[in-house]
Design an enzyme around this catalytic site. Structure first.
Site: not given
Ligand code: GCW
Length: 861
Positions: A315, A396, A424
């Site tokens: 990311e 995720d 989340e």
């Molecule tokens: O799902 C994503 C989240 C991010 C997070 C990332 C991760 C901290 O939306 O907010 O970043 O995973 O776990 O690295």
């Protein structure tokens, strides 16, 4: 005089604001039986102020005072078992609560100590017999864990004699906070946080007042958790400036009395961005030297630092692959710096590239494959203090995922499972979703490595592959809110996380029952109701969000909160559903799809390869099928979607009703009662938003109607856009399914007061419940007033962002859609319903529809 007394009484009563969580030490119903046997002395063995044995003594004093109402004397003994400072031994010293490490106990009592059962790291021995109690830890913090455990039992009214030796299932029992040093303004925000600002950081620095950090360590220690990564995995390189390091040392000082170690998330590019080197290549000696130096500097300040956590090449974060180095090259660089200090590095397996849009077009592309694809071939390449931290599922933190196959690939390398207490994709603590049942399914899943039993829990605790390290990392987003997570009920998830990391054999209901007693009371009804709601909550949430393994279906481009199924596809984030007019699901088979199913050991791969053998709840995770595909249940996929959404939303409607039956029960004080009721009512409303959005989205896509005729037919509704509008104008909502009939109304301008009205000519005179669906955006606090004829029924404000802890979106969408219900409204045939909306800021008092249904008939629409 009377009022003075009253004030004093209020001042004395503990505020039930949630800060004490499960450590309330509330008086139990019948302390007498316990008190009869209770000694009056606590003996601490070789305790040092600021270290866990000392804390254990203090905590026992505080706990017993609260739970049983007796103040105990503390008799401190030195390393030879003699009273400290030449004091006389306490009168009751033969009949005491003795607390210390096994080693300290063995010094004065070698014979007795030789008979003790063997304990592993952090373990404790707890023996309570006719008034005497012996609490011994394998190390300092083990002693504290033992003390907390006894207090938890006492707090549940268990005063029996017993002997217990307990060692945690795994050595790594960490918490990952995603705290930022600073966001756009001054705040230290928490990524995905709904519980307030960071308790650690403010305005780019460590907070001067770390009281909350200390209380947090206490909470975590009480459930056996032993380290906290205090900053976000999307790490700010500034974390490593000398000033920040000094601040981190202050946090570690607050943690130390509770045996909680500090750990740090690192930004891989720091040698360049902070250190001024022209590279951050892990194989460059100058880069290694830079990290060695930083690590030494940290350990100089924090000698007991646990280690590091690194998110690399994911990311947009930098990592070793930037220099064509392997992930192992990257991890080992930190491992080498940490080695002389005894530290470990948790290196995240959450590595994927979200930038390649072309991938979306390819049938074979699959983000779920990324972890195994990147880590395969590296199993024997990691140093022995590297642990690979793997999210439970391959994507995720979705409402339903299969266990990550990477657990089966790393045999030599220790692994830790990453769970998320932060909800989340699971309602962000604004929805009650008790997660222990989900975690248990994942932990108990048998991956059948080499055709042998290989439960996830036995892989991570090291037993399956004979490894020393391994365990649990829980993402937690506690913040400055007094409830920690923003919700009293969400705290059961944190409690359960600690208890399961200690012992994954505990049951979801058992853990819950402990937590309920300690947080509220042992009242039967309180237990029945909270257990019922909690155990229904994950299945209900799955039902009203994403079914059959299609993922949660939240808006993944915004708040990860409200419904927006279209946001999954057509972008490079890789959470695709591949839904078209006829069919849906990711084909992850080997024969025709992405091949992801083949990443599992053969027995599991075979199961997931075929739709017939894939469990229904993961069907669309592994297979692309027509909406008319018939499930094992006998229903088609599309009808399952409809039915599940109606069932899930219906269950959510029962939560506020159930909770209301607890009014006035023991432990259900007004403060928490109202707080919880508000959230459960909100959840019930948002569950309807979810239900209708998802049902309408797939009805629109597939064109297949609901066999029961519910979807698209809402006989109790009046659409706002169909009412008489004055100062309001119709508005096309995007995504369309986030509005009933695709449209809402908004005030003409930001300062125009608007009115919608309707003559209720078809309604029989009677008592009704009136529900209003509206939108509460992040960009203002509109006010609405509801009238029936001249009667003012009620007023509400668009201020959910403050109440829920954060606004998930500035738009009129499925995240901001909300419902307010006014029960028992007297309406006459021909009455006029009117809503006056006052915009505020940029929020144009948006309204979607009004639903009027007869009161008490169990109808919700
Ligand atoms: O799902 C994503 C989240 C991010 C997070 C990332 C991760 C901290 O939306 O907010 O970043 O995973 O776990 O690295």
């Amino acid at each position: 005089m009377k009022s003075l007394l009253l004030l004093a009484a209020i001042g004395l009563a503990a505020a039930e604001d949630g800060l004490a969580a499960w450590l309330r030490y509330a008086r139990i119903d019948n302390p007498k039986t316990c008190l009869a046997k209770l000694p009056s002395t606590i003996i601490t063995l070789n305790a040092t102020k600021g270290l866990p044995v000392y804390t254990a003594g203090e905590e026992l004093g505080k706990g017993i005072d609260g739970i049983l109402g007796k103040r105990l004397e503390i008799d401190e003994r030195d390393e030879n078992g003699k009273p400290r400072g030449g004091k006389k031994p306490a009168k009751d010293s033969n009949n005491a609560i003795t607390v210390g490490t096994v080693a300290a106990y063995a010094k004065a009592n070698p014979k007795e100590a030789a008979k003790l059962p063997k304990l592993g790291d952090d373990g404790y021995y707890l023996s309570v017999s006719r008034g005497k109690a012996l609490i011994l830890g394998q190390n300092e913090r083990g002693t504290l864990y033992g003390a907390f455990r006894w207090l938890q039992l006492l707090g549940q009214g268990n005063c029996s004699d017993f002997t217990l030796a307990s060692t945690p299932d795994a050595p790594i029992r960490w918490v990952n906070q995603w705290d930022n040093l600073q966001d756009g303004g001054t705040h230290g925000s928490v990524e995905r946080g709904y519980g307030g600002d960071s308790i650690f950081f403010w305005d780019g620095y460590v907070r001067p007042d770390l009281t909350r950090a200390r209380l947090y360590a206490r909470l975590l220690a009480s459930i056996g958790l032993n380290a906290v990564v205090v900053n976000n995995v999307n790490a700010d390189p500034r974390t490593l400036t000398p000033e920040l390091m000094d601040g981190l040392a202050r946090i570690a000082d607050e943690f130390r009395p509770y045996g909680v170690q500090l750990a740090l998330a690192l930004n891989f590019a720091s040698p360049q961005t902070l250190g001024g080197l022209d590279t951050f290549d892990p194989l460059e000696p100058s880069v290694q030297a830079w990290w060695d130096n930083i690590t030494n500097e940290l350990y100089r300040r924090i000698p007991d630092m646990a280690g590091y956590l690194v998110k690399a090449n994911s990311e947009g974060q930098p990592g070793p692959m930037t220099y064509n180095r392997t992930l192992a090259d990257g991890a080992n660089m930190f491992a080498r710096s940490l080695k002389p200090h005894g530290g470990i590095i948790l290196f995240r397996a959450f590595v994927y590239d979200h930038r390649n849009l072309n991938q979306t077009l390819s049938w074979k592309a699959d983000r779920a494959r990324a972890a195994v694809d990147y880590f395969d071939g590296l199993d024997d390449k990691f140093d022995d203090n590297v642990v690979v931290q793997i999210k439970y599922g391959p994507i995720d933190f979705q409402v339903r995922e299969p266990v990550s196959p990477l657990f089966a690939h790393l045999v030599k390398t220790p692994t830790a499972i990453e769970l998320q207490i932060t909800q989340e994709y699971l309602g962000q603590q604004a929805h009650l979703v008790y997660l222990a049942p989900m975690w248990k399914e994942l932990l108990d899943f048998d991956l059948r490595v080499d055709g042998k039993p290989s439960r996830t829990r036995d892989i991570i605790n090291g037993s399956r592959f004979n490894r020393k390290l391994g365990g649990y990392a829980g993402v937690v987003n506690v913040g400055t809110n007094t409830t920690w997570l923003g919700s009293h009920l969400a705290m059961s998830n944190l409690y359960a996380y600690g208890r399961l990391a200690w012992n994954p054999s505990e049951t979801s209901e058992g853990i819950l029952s402990e937590w309920i007693s300690l947080t509220f009371s042992s009242d039967r009804k309180v237990h029945d109701v909270i257990t019922r709601m909690s155990m229904l909550s994950w299945p209900a949430y799955e039902n009203y969000t994403g079914n059959l393994g299609i993922q949660t279906l939240t808006d993944i481009l915004l708040g990860h909160y409200g419904p927006n199924p279209a946001s999954q596809d057509g972008n490079p984030w890789g959470q695709w559903t591949r839904a078209d007019e006829d069919s849906i699901g990711m084909d992850r088979t080997v024969w025709n799809g992405t091949g992801f199913a083949g990443q599992y050991p053969p027995e599991v791969a075979e199961l997931y390869e075929h739709p017939e053998t894939t469990p229904d709840n993961l069907l669309l995770w592994f297979h692309h099928v027509p909406y008319t595909y018939v499930l094992k249940s006998g229903k088609t996929v599309i009808q399952h979607f409809y039915d599940a959404h109606y069932a899930g939303a219906e269950t959510a409607q029962t939560f506020p009703q159930l909770w209301q039956t607890l009014k006035g029960r023991k432990g259900i004080d007004k403060e928490r009662y109202e707080h919880v009721l508000f959230r459960l009512t909100y959840q019930a409303g948002h569950a309807i938003v979810w239900r209708d959005s998802i049902c309408n989205f797939y009805f629109n896509k597939s064109g297949i109607p609901d066999e029961l005729g519910r979807v698209g037919n809402y006989k109790y509704r009046i659409e706002a856009e169909a009412m008489q509008l004055d100062g309001y104008v119709p508005y096309d909502v995007s995504p369309f399914e986030a509005a009933s009939g695709t449209k809402a109304v908004v005030t003409k301008t930001n300062s125009t007061v608007g009115t919608v009205s309707a003559v209720l000519k078809d309604l029989k005179t009677g008592l009704y419940d009136v529900a209003v669906n509206y939108y509460d955006q992040a960009i203002g606090n509109s006010t609405w007033d509801l009238y029936i004829d001249r009667t003012h029924v009620g007023r509400w404000k668009g201020d959910l962002e403050y109440i829920l802890g954060r606004a998930p979106s500035p738009y009129i969408d499925g995240q901001t859609a909300a419902r307010v219900t006014f029960p028992k409204v007297q309406i006459k045939k021909g009455s006029v319903l009117k809503i006056v909306g006052r915009p505020d800021g940029e929020e144009p008092a948006p309204l979607d529809y009004v639903s009027i249904f007869p009161h008490g008939k169990g109808i919700v629409d």
